[in-house]
Design a protein around this motif. Structure first.
Motif, PDB file in Angstrom:
ATOM      1  N   ARG A  33       0.849  -1.198   0.000  1.00  0.00           N
ATOM      2  CA  ARG A  33       0.000   0.000   0.000  1.00  0.00           C
ATOM      3  C   ARG A  33       0.881   1.244   0.000  1.00  0.00           C
ATOM      4  O   ARG A  33       1.736   1.395   0.857  1.00  0.00           O
ATOM      5  CB  ARG A  33      -0.909  -0.016   1.230  1.00  0.00           C
ATOM      6  N   SER A  68      -0.455   4.553  -0.460  1.00  0.00           N
ATOM      7  CA  SER A  68      -1.133   5.619   0.274  1.00  0.00           C
ATOM      8  C   SER A  68      -2.437   5.053   0.813  1.00  0.00           C
ATOM      9  O   SER A  68      -2.976   4.095   0.256  1.00  0.00           O
ATOM     10  CB  SER A  68      -1.413   6.811  -0.643  1.00  0.00           C
ATOM     11  N   ASP A  69      -2.932   5.665   1.882  1.00  0.00           N
ATOM     12  CA  ASP A  69      -4.059   5.048   2.567  1.00  0.00           C
ATOM     13  C   ASP A  69      -5.343   5.101   1.746  1.00  0.00           C
ATOM     14  O   ASP A  69      -6.240   4.298   1.944  1.00  0.00           O
ATOM     15  CB  ASP A  69      -4.284   5.722   3.928  1.00  0.00           C
ATOM     16  N   GLU A  71      -5.473   4.586  -1.428  1.00  0.00           N
ATOM     17  CA  GLU A  71      -5.262   3.812  -2.656  1.00  0.00           C
ATOM     18  C   GLU A  71      -6.436   2.852  -2.880  1.00  0.00           C
ATOM     19  O   GLU A  71      -6.932   2.234  -1.941  1.00  0.00           O
ATOM     20  CB  GLU A  71      -3.978   3.023  -2.473  1.00  0.00           C
ATOM     21  N   VAL A  72      -6.855   2.718  -4.134  1.00  0.00           N
ATOM     22  CA  VAL A  72      -7.945   1.788  -4.441  1.00  0.00           C
ATOM     23  C   VAL A  72      -7.419   0.734  -5.406  1.00  0.00           C
ATOM     24  O   VAL A  72      -6.956   1.062  -6.487  1.00  0.00           O
ATOM     25  CB  VAL A  72      -9.142   2.535  -5.067  1.00  0.00           C
TER      26      VAL A  72
END
Lengths: 329, 554
Positions: free
Chosen positions: A64, A66-67, A69-70
């Motif tokens: 991951r 960035s928090d 992120e999709v």
């Protein structure tokens, strides 16, 4: 600094050298089992490395960043599901066939085996050679000659295990089990009890001495001269008066025992059983359980009167009657 | 001015009322019907039992650093491994995930206010504690030396130790399993909230369902078996001992008819936890939902027909051996399917590495090795050599400790904020996970080698050529022991001093994360309505390929 490092590596090397990797392989079946063992180890390593590396790759690649992120969407794939169902299944089929074929082949003793009786008791092994000598926690055998063990226990369940031969079989009270092996290398090998049997289980161990034939002959001749097991059985047979009913010519109240060993016998309850060690034992200890149709149920039980030691002698005697009969024809 | 002197330290930290602060006092715990509180009662009980069994394990490994045995007489050593096995299997592993996390989570995950039979649930805990008391009485009054397998005629006619106390403890605790399984089956069938269809259930629920089936169908068999053993030991009724007309192998058939499925009682809940962790920390829908769900049921069914592989060297017929061997290979396939699906779930995920995920990845690695080494024991020819040796010990510890305990710890860490409303220090949790992983491998990998070399298990002393590997294993056990103590410390610390957790600290999917941390006593203010599949994490818009067939060109 380098010196410390070198000595550190040296110590590690010494320790590594002390770790044994393989038990001695000293029987006719050991090489076949080791081959299967190594292939299984190879399969384990292959899949472990494959799965670990894929996971590690995904861990790094898809970490991951960035928090918010999709991740991208993936769909369940029937092709993949079938692939990782069918490939392991095929590997399992191959392993099953290979291991079972080996096991079935290994479980049949050759016809010309040297027969030894084994009695396990807390916490010792008692072994009887057909020629008469007895041993405790030691077994002397000639190299190259197949040995068949007929084993029973006087108390709890034990297990006769010789790692160097890759053989093991439980030793049960109240019945006989069999184990065979053909030693191929002269040497001294561990004998372990491999079924927990009480306080001194770990001291129920011994040694198997595999000797060159000439040394074995000398060992056999060197001991105290005794009667053979069958001769001892014959003496018991007359001592207990068995012959008064089980007359050799078949004229007694019970069946003649000549030539019955190894043949099927039809019992009163309709089932047919091969006359083997277990049947002879049942007939002496619990005669009604093997009642023959054409005889009166008059034989008394000998439970408590005949110990496992004497039982092996009687069995050896009944077997010797069988071979005389067959030799005669 | 009395209102101005309110001591702020006395003020409640959580503003809302939750299941932990709704009622106070020992009575509010011992008479609770709340599935969450009952889960915590189990957590306390089995943590105590775990450290009893763990202490026995550490003492055993210390004893084995010398070939002649460093600490005990053989009799004491035999009691150590028997106590370790009995406590860990029957009083820790069997209830571990189902009774703690299962109790806590099943109603939350399916959108219910409680389990179907709350009073029965509390009674199950009391029954379990009664069983524990008998086992602890056995430990304190002198122990048992039969091994956890209680093979007669040793256990019925020869052992001079407290066989009956332990057998009775297991017998009683078994009813707790049966009633818990019954409760879960009914709860999962009847209490799902609107829209929570079978194929929208979290996979943890599927695995708990499969486990509950084994609880209900398998546990009565071990109860009967131990009752027969007690009848023979106390009343001298001939059942298993040939000296009084019994059959010693009958016991093994009955014992393993329960105890092999029991292996899956221990690992299936772990597999369920791993499915939750892998999806939450990669923010992905599980790959192959139906395959993972049905593999749990397949394992539960097949596990009942493989017991004979424990008896390949007992003299059972060759044909029985062949049948049990092929079935044992068959039961390996659903486990393999799960591992591959977890792996595929990671693909193109958004993976983060908080402590629960480290436990989950550790689980996959150790379970893979544990499962693959099972093939050595399903193979008839190699089983003859390896049966009864340390190879077997290593194999089942890779499954039971590397698998089940790793999953249990991962689950406890994952749901700890939900259970307590507090966060633990993730830094220490990651260190503990790494120490457990390293200590575990150092303890049990050498035991595979010892087994192949031929060292039998349950030996209080051993030939000196096995010493180096035994010392390595003992060193690993002390590291592993430390690894288990660290979480005990920071988790207890976090209950009072940890930062307050939000309702959904991991941004995970699942109904349990939609309610407060800790949840209110009634779980949800309103019964939720589900209108999406499990693990419905947001996904990126699919990229448009203008030339792809089926896509309209603009």
């Amino acid at each position: 600094m380098m010196g410390i490092l070198q000595s550190g590596v040296g110590v590690l090397g010494d320790v590594a050298a002390m770790i044994p990797l393989q038990p001695p392989a000293a029987s006719s079946i050991a090489a076949g089992i080791d081959k299967l063992y190594f292939v299984l180890t190879g399969i384990t390593l292959f899949f472990a490395v494959l799965i670990f590396s894929i996971i590690f790759y995904f861990m790094v690649k898809y970490r991951r960043r960035s928090d918010d992120e999709v991740p991208a969407e993936t769909h369940t794939s029937m092709f993949l599901e079938l692939t990782w169902t069918i490939i392991p299944s095929l590997i399992c089929v191959v392993l099953f066939v290979w291991a079972s074929e080996l096991y079935v082949r290994n479980s049949r003793p050759p016809a010309s085996s040297n027969e030894i009786f084994v009695i396990g008791k807390q916490w010792m092994w008692h072994l009887q050679h057909p020629e008469g000598p007895r041993e405790i926690n030691e077994l002397h055998i000639p190299v190259g000659v197949p040995v068949k063990l007929t084993m029973t226990s006087q108390d709890v369940i034990h297990d006769f295990y010789i790692p160097a031969f890759r053989v093991k079989k439980d030793v049960l009270p109240g019945r006989y089990t069999q184990l065979w092996f053909q030693p191929t290398e002269v040497g001294t090998y561990h004998l372990f009890c491999a079924q927990y049997c009480g306080t001194n289980h770990s001291e129920m161990i011994g040694w198997i001495y595999v000797m060159p034939p000439s040394d074995y002959a000398a060992w056999l001749a060197g001991g105290e001269q005794t009667e053979s097991l069958a001769q001892q059985g014959e003496r018991l047979f007359s001592q207990f008066g068995c012959g008064s009913c089980h007359a050799a010519e078949g004229s007694g109240k019970g069946p003649s025992l000549a030539g019955i060993y190894g043949k099927p016998e039809k019992l009163q309850d309709g089932q047919s059983r091969i006359v083997d060690e277990n049947l002879i034992r049942d007939a002496i200890m619990n005669p009604n359980s093997v009642q023959l149709p054409n005889y009166q149920p008059i034989m008394p039980t000998y439970q408590g009167q005949i110990d496992p030691d004497q039982m092996s002698q009687l069995i050896a005697y009944v077997k010797s009657l069988g071979s005389e009969e067959r030799n005669g024809k | 001015m009395s209102t101005a002197t309110v001591d702020l330290r006395e003020a409640p930290i959580e503003s809302s009322v939750n299941y932990l602060n709704a009622r106070y006092g020992i009575k509010s715990w011992l008479l609770t019907l709340d599935h969450k509180r009952i889960g915590l009662l189990y957590l306390g009980t089995i943590t105590f039992m775990f450290f009893v069994g763990g202490t026995a394990a550490v003492l055993m490994r210390l004893h084995l650093i010398e070939p002649q045995g460093a600490l005990f007489e053989p009799e004491t050593y035999n009691k150590m491994f028997s106590t370790h096995g009995i406590i860990m299997v029957f009083f820790f592993l069997v209830p571990s995930i189902p009774a703690t996390l299962g109790n806590f989570l099943i109603p939350l995950m399916i959108g219910a206010r409680d389990v179907a039979f709350p009073k029965l649930n509390l009674m199950s805990w009391y029954i379990f504690v009664t069983g524990c008391c008998f086992a602890m009485y056995g430990v304190i009054s002198g122990g048992v030396d039969t091994g956890w397998t209680f093979y007669p005629p040793y256990s019925s006619a020869y052992s001079q130790t407290h066989v009956i106390a332990f057998a009775l403890g297991i017998f009683i605790a078994g009813f707790s399993s049966i009633l818990t399984g019954l409760n879960f089956v009914v709860t999962i069938h009847k209490m799902r909230c609107p829209g929570m269809t079978w194929f929208r259930l979290p996979l943890f629920i599927w695995s708990m369902y499969a486990t509950s089936l084994i609880f209900v169908l398998g546990t009565p068999v071990i109860a009967i078996t131990l009752a027969l053993l007690a009848a023979e030991r106390l009343l001298h009724v001939g059942i298993f001992d040939p000296a009084v007309g019994g059959d010693p192998l009958l016991f093994q058939h009955l014992f393993w008819f329960y105890s092999h499925p029991a292996v899956y009682i221990m690992i299936l809940p772990g597999m369920g936890v791993i499915s939750e962790l892998i999806t939450a920390f990669s923010r992905k829908k599980i790959f192959g939902y139906t395959f993972v769900a049905f593999s749990s049921l397949a394992i539960a069914v097949i596990s009942f027909i493989v017991w004979g592989h424990h008896m390949f060297v007992t003299g059972q017929s060759i044909y029985a051996g062949l049948v049990f061997s092929v079935l044992s290979f068959v039961v390996a396939i659903p486990s393999a399917i799960k591992v591959f699906n977890w792996m595929a779930t990671l693909y193109r995920g958004s993976i983060s590495y908080e402590a629960p995920m480290l436990y989950a990845l550790g689980f996959i690695g150790l379970f893979t090795i544990g499962g693959l080494t099972g093939l050595f024991l399903a193979s008839l020819a190699t089983d003859v050599h390896l049966n009864g040796t340390y190879f077997v010990v290593a194999h089942f510890h890779y499954i039971m400790v590397g698998g089940a305990v790793m999953a249990y710890l991962g689950g406890i860490h994952f749901w700890w904020p939900k259970i307590t409303g507090r966060l633990y220090p993730d830094y220490w949790a990651r260190i503990a996970a790494a120490i457990v992983f390293i200590g575990f491998n150092l303890t049990f990998f050498p035991q595979f080698m010892l087994g192949y070399l031929g060292m039998p298990r349950r030996y209080a002393m051993y030939p000196s050529e096995f010493q180096v590997l035994n010392v390595m294993s003992s060193a690993g056990a002390s590291i592993l022991g430390i690894g288990y103590l660290i979480p005990l410390v920071y988790l207890i610390w976090s209950m009072r001093y940890g930062p307050v957790a939000s309702a959904n600290p991991w941004k995970a999917k699942g109904l349990e994360w939609t309610t407060a941390s800790p949840p209110p006593t009634e779980n949800f203010a309103e019964i939720p309505v589900v209108n999406e599949d499990a693990y419905n994490y947001p996904v990126a818009e699919p990229r448009h390929y203008p030339d792809a067939p089926g896509v309209a060109r603009v």
